[in-house]
Structure formats: structure tokens, C-alpha cells
Scaffold this motif. Structure first.
Motif: not given
Lengths: 287, 252
Positions: A171-174, A176
Motif C-alpha cells: 500500500d505504501a508503495s502504491l 506513492l
């Protein structure tokens, strides 16, 4: 009940201990650096096992090159792209499970029929005008056959480690602005690295010891030279033990060599499994 | 009245056949902090996640109505959720730094956006960490693992990571709920300073926090927007009985 469980434990431990003791006593005088690094001599009743060790190593390397990327990609598909309830995901899961239950000799026969007769035969017909090059047992076909056998091990292990990468990090990557593929490449795969490594090691350890799949597809009784092309046959530790104990010119005389070869093979697979267990427990702790 | 940054019109969201948001219409002003409050399961987090289309990733979700960011409907077919998320950043409830160095965490977003010049990356990382009020604490150990930081530091790092992509809107999903009071107050100070440059929408369970940090407050209950207005008004003379009951702690 206590008696029965105690007895089973004793039997299990006894079997392992007896096995190890017999093998070590039988092989300890033979095993040496020279044994590992020289060719067999005198009709394989003396000398070392270097070509078998080399052949096994080469075979598992080629096998890994085939099985690991293919298995990892399959696992990636199953975990990241396929909907869990879709028929295709279920079919692949079923195929993987079935593959892991197929007796190893069947893989050997499949390799003979598919790789040697069909693929090899086809290549020879098209590229070498019927000359026999690829339509015969060799290290490539043996390694690919072994790769099929070890594929489920790789898939399951990689799948497990990919699923263990926390949702939070994806989720963190998406969030961003990363695409799904960027997220997989930069977050999921690095997070699953030790699982991929564990899978590889387990596959190698399984592949190093199997004999049946390479029986018809590439293992040789004796070779005076090391394989230097993918179309060469090779010697392997497991197969070496098999022929020494069944087809040697003098089975009794070769007993120490058999024991020593068994020791080498056992040590190899034990070490690999031990490393895999260590890696896996580190992976679990990291979560 | 400030300019409107986000406008939702009859926004409804279904998980399968279950309605999670019922026709939400609200306007969120630019460069202010808007708090979303309400009991668990009221739809406030779901609403937040529609604003950067994170709900798209959940199978079976259906969304009707529209969300306009700067006048553009973000659920329009032509809008790419990936580029939308570069403009609408998100900070999660549980701090979720990558298992990489502090530097690499902040540089992650710029890198996937194609910035590879090391000097430029260093600048972005420094500015982002400064804006997230954590630079002084980490400047000497930028290449240590982010996982070695305390919970509060990790959360500020995650905010820095979000800032590094240079969004205009920042969504925060209970960003301080897992933190101790001191770390919480640092995050709140940070939110206060960030609203100068960013439009912030924050979900919180903490009434005092909503009252302290936000300019506007929206009260959600059972998937509906019950009341929305200036925080001062909502916390002193709410129009609706339900709002008053919730704020005074009579339920939820």
C-alpha cells in the motif's frame, strides 16, 4: 500410550543413528580430499568420485537456472495477478500439487519421451539433418527433467514468502504513485528474497539426490572426461551409488567407495537442508 | 472562504452488495485540515481511500457518483490512478517504512518517478525530511535502516516519504493512533505546519485531536455524512443530535 510414543521415538532415532553409523564406519577410511578430486580407476573399483560430484553440481546449476525463474514467475502470477477464485489460478494450484505427487520415475519417462524424443528429435530433424545430437540423453535434458520435478518446491516456497510481504508495504508503495509492477519489483521481490533463496536451496538439495529422473535422460555409467557441452552425458552421485551397488564388476570390493559416496551425498543434502531451515526461520522471525 | 480543492458529488461505495458510503456530497477547502470523525465502521476510512483510489485495489468494490479534484473527476476513465496518487499522498495508520535505509525510503517515490540524479535526490530527501520535522534526528544516519527508528520517528519518516513525491493533497488515516502522547503531539504540530502548503484530510478516532488540528470536521455515521462544517462549530454547537452525542462520548 506413553510406552507406544516412546517406542516410536526410539525407533526413529535408532534408524537414523544406525544408518549414519554404518555409513560413516563404511566410508570413513575412503573419504579424503583425493577421493573428492580424482577420477575413478580400475573399472571404478578404486579412485575417486570427482566426475560424479562435478556432474551433480553442474546438473543442479542448470536445473536451478531453469526451475527458479520459472517457478518464481509462476508463484508471482499466483500471488499477485491471478484472482484466487479464478479457474486458471485453481488449475495452476492443482497442477502444482499434482506435480509434487508424481513419482520421480514418471518424470524420468516424461523427460525421455518429451525432451529427448520430441524436442531433441525435432531439433535434430530441423537443424542437423537427422544427425543424432540432441535426441539422446544429455545433461541439459536431465537438468530440465529435474527442474520439472523440483518446480513445485520452488513455487510453494516463493509463494509463501511473497504472501508474507505485508499488505502495508505494498500500500505504501502504491500510495506513492508506484505502478503494480514497480511495487512488485522494488518491494515484493526484495521482501521475498530469502524465500526465493530457501526454495532454490531446497530444490537443489532435492535434485542432487534424485536418481530416477536422470536415469534415462542423461546420467552415464562412466565417462572418462567431464561434460563440456550441454549435449554431453554426465556422471552423478546418486546414480554412481546405484550402479556401484548393482552393476559394478566387483560389488564387494567397491563397498567402501559406495559408503564414502553416500556420505558425500548425505552431507551435501543435509547441509543444504540445514541452510534452508536456518534461512526460513530467519524469515519467520523477521516478520 | 478558501478555494475548494476536492468536491464529491453523490459518492456511494459498495463492497459487493453492501453499501459502505451513501451518497456523500462535500467540499473540502484547499490548504486546510479537514478531519473525518465517527465510530468504527462508519465509512470515514473508506471515504478517505476513495480520494486516492486505493479502494480500486479491493475486489468487488463499486463506486458511483463523482469526486472532483481541482474540477477533474478522478474516476473518469481517462484518469490514471497511478498518477493520481502522486498528487494525492497517503499516510497510514501503522507506520510502514520499507526495509531500506532512511534515505532510500524517502528517495523511493522520486526514483519511481524517474529522478535518478543523486544530487537532486539528496536535495529532495533533505527538504522532505526537514518538512516532516525529522531531519535533525536522522541527518547523521541517513543510510541506517529505517526500521531502527522509534514508532513516532517512523511515522514522520513516512510523512517525509509522502512529501518527497510533492503531492498537493495528503490523506492521513489515523496517523497517530499507534503512538505515545509525545510522538502524537509532534505529529500534530507537523500537521499544523504542513497545511500552509498542503490540503490535508485526516481520519481520527481522537476527538481532542480533531478539535486541535482541524479547520473543518465531517462526522460520518453508518456510511452517511451526518454533519460537516467548521470544526469550532461542530465541537461547540453541532446542528445534529447524533453529532453531539458522538462528540460528547455518549456513543461510539
Amino acid at each position: 500410550m506413553m510406552g507406544a510414543t516412546g517406542l516410536s521415538v526410539v525407533i526413529i532415532i535408532a534408524v537414523i543413528v544406525i544408518m549414519l553409523v554404518v555409513i560413516i564406519i563404511g566410508g570413513k577410511d575412503t573419504i579424503s580430499w583425493k577421493f573428492l578430486t580424482t577420477f575413478p580407476q580400475d573399472g571404478m573399483t578404486k579412485g575417486g568420485i570427482f566426475p560424479a560430484l562435478y556432474g551433480t553440481a553442474l546438473m543442479v546449476i542448470i536445473m536451478s537456472v531453469a526451475a527458479v525463474p520459472f517457478g518464481a514467475i509462476t508463484a508471482l502470477y499466483l500471488t499477485e495477478y491471478a484472482k484466487e477464485s479464478s479457474w486458471i489460478a485453481k488449475t495452476v494450484q492443482f497442477a502444482v500439487r499434482t506435480l509434487s505427487m508424481v513419482p520421480s520415475i514418471i518424470f524420468g519417462l516424461f523427460g525421455l519421451g518429451f525432451f529427448i524424443k520430441f524436442v531433441g528429435g525435432g531439433i535434430d530433424k530441423i537443424f542437423s539433418g537427422g544427425q543424432l545430437i540432441w535426441a539422446q540423453p544429455n545433461i541439459l535434458w536431465a537438468s530440465l527433467t529435474m527442474a520439472l520435478l523440483t518446480l513445485p518446491v520452488v513455487i510453494v516456497s516463493v509463494e509463501e514468502s511473497i504472501r508474507a510481504v505485508p499488505r502495508d508495504l505494498r500500500d505504501a508503495s502504491l500510495a506513492l504513485g508506484a505502478t503494480k509492477w514497480q511495487t512488485i519489483r522494488k518491494v515484493v521481490i526484495p521482501g521475498a528474497r530469502s524465500g526465493i533463496l530457501t526454495g532454490t536451496i531446497l530444490a537443489v538439495s532435492r535434485g542432487a539426490g534424485e536418481v530416477a529422473p536422470i536415469l534415462f535422460t542423461g546420467a552415464a555409467y562412466y565417462l572418462a572426461t567431464l561434460p563440456h557441452s550441454l549435449s554431453d552425458q554426465f556422471m552423478s552421485l546418486g546414480y554412481h551409488i546405484y550402479i556401484m551397488s548393482t552393476q559394478s564388476v566387483n560389488v564387494d570390493q567397491t563397498l567402501p567407495i559406495q559408503f564414502a559416496t553416500t556420505m558425500v551425498l548425505l552431507l551435501l543434502t543435509f547441509t543444504l537442508n540445514f541452510v534452508a531451515v536456518l534461512l526460513r526461520s530467519r524469515l519467520r522471525r523477521a516478520q | 472562504m478558501k478555494e475548494i480543492k476536492i468536491k464529491t458529488r453523490n459518492l456511494s461505495l459498495y463492497y459487493g452488495s453492501k453499501m459502505a458510503l451513501n451518497s456523500i456530497t462535500m467540499e473540502i477547502p484547499q490548504k486546510q485540515v479537514t478531519a473525518l470523525i465517527g465510530p468504527s465502521g462508519c465509512g470515514k476510512s473508506t471515504f478517505l481511500r476513495t480520494l486516492n483510489r486505493m479502494n480500486d485495489l479491493i475486489p468487488g468494490v463499486k463506486i458511483t457518483g463523482e469526486i472532483l479534484v481541482d474540477g477533474f473527476n478522478i474516476y473518469n476513465k481517462n484518469v490514471d490512478a497511478v498518477s493520481l496518487r502522486k498528487n494525492v499522498g497517503m499516510v497510514f495508520q501503522k507506520s510502514n517504512p520499507f526495509a531500506k535505509s532512511i534515505f532510500e525510503n524517502v528517495a523511493y517515490g522520486p526514483k519511481i518517478n524517474g529522478i535518478h540524479d543523486h544530487k537532486r535526490l539528496k536535495e529532495i530527501v533533505e527538504i522532505s525530511l526537514q518538512r516532516a520535522a525529522i531531519w535533525e534526528e536522522v541527518k547523521d544516519r541517513l543510510h541506517d535502516s529505517a526500521l531502527g527508528l522509534s514508532g513516532g520517528q517512523q511515522q514522520r519518516l513516512c510523512i517525509a516519504r509522502t512529501l518527497a513525491v510533492d503531492p498537493e493533497i495528503i490523506l492521513m488515516d489515523e496517523p497517530a493512533s499507534a503512538l505515545d502522547p509525545l510522538s502524537t503531539s509532534k505529529i500534530e504540530e507537523l500537521i499544523f505546519s504542513l497545511k500552509e502548503n498542503y490540503t490535508i484530510i485526516i481520519v481520527t478516532h481522537n476527538m481532542q485531536q480533531a478539535a486541535r488540528v482541524s479547520d473543518n470536521t465531517a462526522f460520518f455515521y453508518l456510511g452517511e455524512l451526518i454533519e460537516y462544517g467548521k470544526t469550532k462549530k461542530i465541537f461547540t454547537i453541532p446542528d445534529k443530535k447524533q453529532t453531539e452525542d458522538y462528540i460528547t462520548g455518549r456513543f461510539g
